[in-house]
Design a protein around this motif. Structure first.
Motif, mmCIF file in Angstrom:
data_model
loop_
_atom_site.group_PDB
_atom_site.id
_atom_site.type_symbol
_atom_site.label_atom_id
_atom_site.label_comp_id
_atom_site.label_asym_id
_atom_site.label_seq_id
_atom_site.Cartn_x
_atom_site.Cartn_y
_atom_site.Cartn_z
ATOM 1 N N LEU A 469 4.496 7.046 0.765
ATOM 2 C CA LEU A 469 3.457 7.239 -0.259
ATOM 3 C C LEU A 469 2.070 7.408 0.365
ATOM 4 C CD1 LEU A 469 4.385 4.613 -3.034
ATOM 5 C CD2 LEU A 469 4.294 7.098 -3.337
ATOM 6 N N SER A 470 1.968 7.221 1.675
ATOM 7 C CA SER A 470 0.629 7.203 2.290
ATOM 8 C C SER A 470 -0.183 8.485 2.086
ATOM 9 C CB SER A 470 0.709 6.836 3.775
ATOM 10 O OG SER A 470 1.308 7.884 4.494
ATOM 11 N N PRO A 471 0.439 9.673 1.975
ATOM 12 C CA PRO A 471 -0.407 10.835 1.683
ATOM 13 C C PRO A 471 -1.083 10.717 0.308
ATOM 14 C CG PRO A 471 1.702 11.537 2.570
ATOM 15 C CD PRO A 471 1.828 10.068 2.279
ATOM 16 N N VAL A 472 -0.430 10.032 -0.625
ATOM 17 C CA VAL A 472 -0.958 9.939 -1.988
ATOM 18 C C VAL A 472 -1.903 8.738 -2.123
ATOM 19 C CG1 VAL A 472 -0.357 9.796 -4.440
ATOM 20 C CG2 VAL A 472 1.170 10.976 -2.860
ATOM 21 N N ILE A 473 -1.473 7.579 -1.640
ATOM 22 C CA ILE A 473 -2.280 6.357 -1.803
ATOM 23 C C ILE A 473 -2.570 5.728 -0.432
ATOM 24 C CG2 ILE A 473 -1.675 5.790 -4.200
ATOM 25 C CD1 ILE A 473 0.573 3.971 -3.070
ATOM 26 N N PRO A 474 -3.378 6.421 0.378
ATOM 27 C CA PRO A 474 -3.558 5.959 1.768
ATOM 28 C C PRO A 474 -4.130 4.544 1.878
ATOM 29 C CG PRO A 474 -5.080 7.755 1.222
ATOM 30 C CD PRO A 474 -4.098 7.669 0.109
ATOM 31 N N ASN A 475 -4.996 4.138 0.961
ATOM 32 C CA ASN A 475 -5.605 2.811 1.105
ATOM 33 C C ASN A 475 -4.601 1.699 0.807
ATOM 34 O OD1 ASN A 475 -8.014 3.985 1.811
ATOM 35 N ND2 ASN A 475 -8.826 3.961 -0.282
ATOM 36 N N ILE A 476 -3.791 1.909 -0.224
ATOM 37 C CA ILE A 476 -2.775 0.908 -0.556
ATOM 38 C C ILE A 476 -1.742 0.839 0.575
ATOM 39 C CG2 ILE A 476 -0.875 0.371 -2.143
ATOM 40 C CD1 ILE A 476 -2.614 1.464 -4.407
ATOM 41 N N SER A 477 -1.337 2.002 1.072
ATOM 42 C CA SER A 477 -0.349 2.020 2.159
ATOM 43 C C SER A 477 -0.905 1.306 3.383
ATOM 44 C CB SER A 477 0.009 3.459 2.527
ATOM 45 O OG SER A 477 0.660 4.057 1.436
ATOM 46 N N HIS A 478 -2.173 1.512 3.634
ATOM 47 C CA HIS A 478 -2.811 0.856 4.777
ATOM 48 C C HIS A 478 -2.758 -0.660 4.610
ATOM 49 C CE1 HIS A 478 -5.555 -0.063 7.942
ATOM 50 N NE2 HIS A 478 -6.530 -0.443 7.144
ATOM 51 N N SER A 479 -3.081 -1.109 3.408
ATOM 52 C CA SER A 479 -3.086 -2.541 3.158
ATOM 53 C C SER A 479 -1.669 -3.123 3.296
ATOM 54 C CB SER A 479 -3.683 -2.760 1.762
ATOM 55 O OG SER A 479 -3.399 -4.013 1.300
#
Ligand code: MSP
Length: 531
Positions: A469-479
């Motif tokens: 999902l990181s291309p779509v929600i990079p900040n959440i994926s990062h967290s």
């Protein structure tokens, strides 16, 4: 010019170059989010990517708006162009080039291109008679118009009658070549419904179109006749070429086309399909240049089922929306909820429901409760389990093993909703798996290894979901990645491509007990519906 096809290795894509007559609207945000997601996914695959966006700063529409505000066009364009740059920042768009068509280097590219088409004998002078829609910056055919000569797209605006000497581009000469292009490369126009639209349009017979104006100041002069201004669309499309220039390169076509040409993907809305799928390839054929690989025309957004517009007073301000709900929320909603290519709707309560259900409950709570159990039952460490300890047909691993490929295919087909749905299936299966396996009972019964296997399987599934999902929600994926003990920042794509390439992190079984888990914290706070 000898152009080697580099596109197997590189991936260049564009958004439209947005008119600066107004602040960016949700439609511009939509295309740009989609483009950013494609770019981010391609970077995860390890491909060198060039994402181009920018602003279109010529033509009568902008000239008139600047005049009505009593500011010089350049000053007006500077202000408005800045609005796009800051929206892209707020939305976490990682573009590589921002081209403004008022850039002096662009004029050099346009002149050189014009000369090639001129030398080919494809430009001639003629009389232009017809109805012009200033908002579309396009002549409309009589049969397309609504009552009172109103534009079918800008229904509250009357078109204007023109009868003047213009220069024309010999589009009709390229009828057969274009038809051959559409036949030999069925992917050139996507999705299928848009392709059919263009095939029908071209079948009716192409007419030459005028590429100069006599009543417009804001634009480049026609190199062979400075009394004329070049038609805004003729120069705007070439913005995609100018954008390819390295920052300090001399502005020549050869320099611009050396590395990234032909463009792999032009992402646009359906209203500007003809320009990209008919006029643009014909212009390139005339200049003997290779053609882009694909033009994808997405649908239009409505709000609460209604067409958005200032006159209706129901516009949706992308800056306000993103500031209230976060970039990831806005990105996720538009890509998950709407099939890319079809029209789609924004409705605030639907928006809140989707985010709460998918991101706060299914994904966020899953991570939180699993990390909580790991703390209690595994002393806060990743369980000492590896992928080999879990049978391939176990419920989560069996989904996880197939997911990477499935999601890759979906992203590559720009089926963002399918990518998200497939990932969310794994997330939901993980929630169900925890409930069924009840690790709290296993632990109580002293079944330590069984408890660990369940928790490992779930944590690893959350990791895979976050990665995909990181291309779509990079900040959440990062967290999520941080909480799982990875030092990987999905907003630093150069680093991610090396330390977490798709070939490894896109598969199930990456998590290892060598990692130290971070502190659990909610990745997406539940949104309380406004009263
Ligand atoms: N300047 C030209 C593009 C030149 S490209 C070389 C232009 N600019 S625009 O600002 O008017 O439009 C930009 C994009 O916004 C188009 O792709 C258009 O389809 C899109 N949208 C405008 N309204 C929209 C919606 N309501 N929904 C989705 N996209 C919409 O055209």
């Amino acid at each position: 010019m000898n152009l080697v096809d580099q596109t197997e290795k590189t991936f260049a894509l564009t958004t439209p170059l947005y008119y600066v007559n107004d602040l960016p609207h949700i439609g511009s945000a939509y295309t740009t989010i989609a483009a950013d997601v494609v770019a981010r996914f391609q970077r995860l695959l390890g491909r060198p990517v060039l994402l181009i966006t920018g602003t279109d700063e010529h033509g009568l529409k902008i000239q008139r708006t600047a005049e009505s505000k009593g500011i010089s066009p350049q000053k007006f364009c500077d202000q408005m162009s800045g609005g796009f740059v800051s929206l892209w920042q707020v939305l976490n768009i990682k573009y590589d080039r921002f081209i403004r068509t008022s850039d002096p280097r662009h004029e050099a590219i346009v002149k050189e291109f014009f000369q090639r088409v001129w030398n080919k004998g494809d430009i001639y002078q003629g009389q232009q008679k017809g109805w012009y829609c200033v908002s579309c910056e396009e002549f409309k055919e009589e049969r397309e118009l609504l009552e009172g000569h109103r534009c079918p797209i800008h229904t509250n605006k009357e078109t204007e009658w023109r009868d003047e000497q213009n220069y024309f581009f010999r589009l009709s000469k390229y009828q057969t070549q274009l038809e051959e292009l559409y036949q030999s490369r069925p992917d050139f126009i996507q999705p299928e419904s848009r392709r059919n639209e263009i095939l029908n349009f071209v079948k009716q017979g192409l007419q030459d179109f005028s590429i100069s104006r006599v009543n417009v100041d804001l634009g480049f002069r026609v190199p062979t006749d400075p009394k004329h201004t070049l038609y805004v669309w003729f120069d705007a499309l070439l913005g995609y070429v100018t954008a390819l220039l390295e920052p300090d390169a001399e502005p020549t076509l050869e320099n611009a086309l050396a590395k990234w040409w032909p463009i792999n993907l032009h992402l646009i809305g359906k209203d500007i399909l003809r320009f990209h799928a008919v006029y643009w390839p014909a212009m390139l054929m005339s200049a003997n240049l290779p053609l882009p690989k694909q033009v994808f025309g997405h649908g239009f957004l409505t709000k609460d089922g209604l067409k958005m517009g200032k006159s209706l007073g129901n516009t949706l301000d992308p800056v306000a929306l993103t500031t209230s709900y976060s970039a990831d929320a806005v990105r996720y909603y538009f890509l998950k909820e709407i099939e890319f290519g079809r029209d789609g709707d924004f409705n605030e309560s639907r928006f809140i429901d989707v985010l709460n259900a998918d991101l706060a409950n299914d994904l966020g709570n899953l991570l939180n409760r699993t990390l909580g159990m790991v703390k209690k039952y595994c002393a806060g460490n990743v369980p000492p389990i590896t992928s080999e300890d879990i049978p391939n047909d176990s419920p989560l691993k069996s989904i996880g093993l197939r997911l990477g490929e499935q999601v890759k295919n979906a992203y590559e087909a720009l089926a963002f909703n399918q990518a998200c749905d497939a990932i969310l299936k794994l997330v939901r299966a993980s929630n169900k798996y925890i409930d069924e396996q009840a690790p709290w009972s296993l632990y109580k019964q002293g079944q330590q290894q069984a408890t660990e296997k369940v928790l490992y399987s779930v944590l690893e599934s959350v990791r895979l979901a976050a990665y995909l999902l990181s291309p779509v929600i990079p900040n959440i994926s990062h967290s999520i990645y941080q909480q799982l003990g990875f030092e990987i920042d999905f907003n630093n794509q150069a680093q991610t491509a090396i330390t977490a390439p798709f070939a490894i992190h896109g598969t199930w079984g990456v998590l290892s007990d060598k990692q130290t888990l971070g502190e659990p914290s909610p990745v997406f706070k539940r949104i309380e519906p406004p009263k």
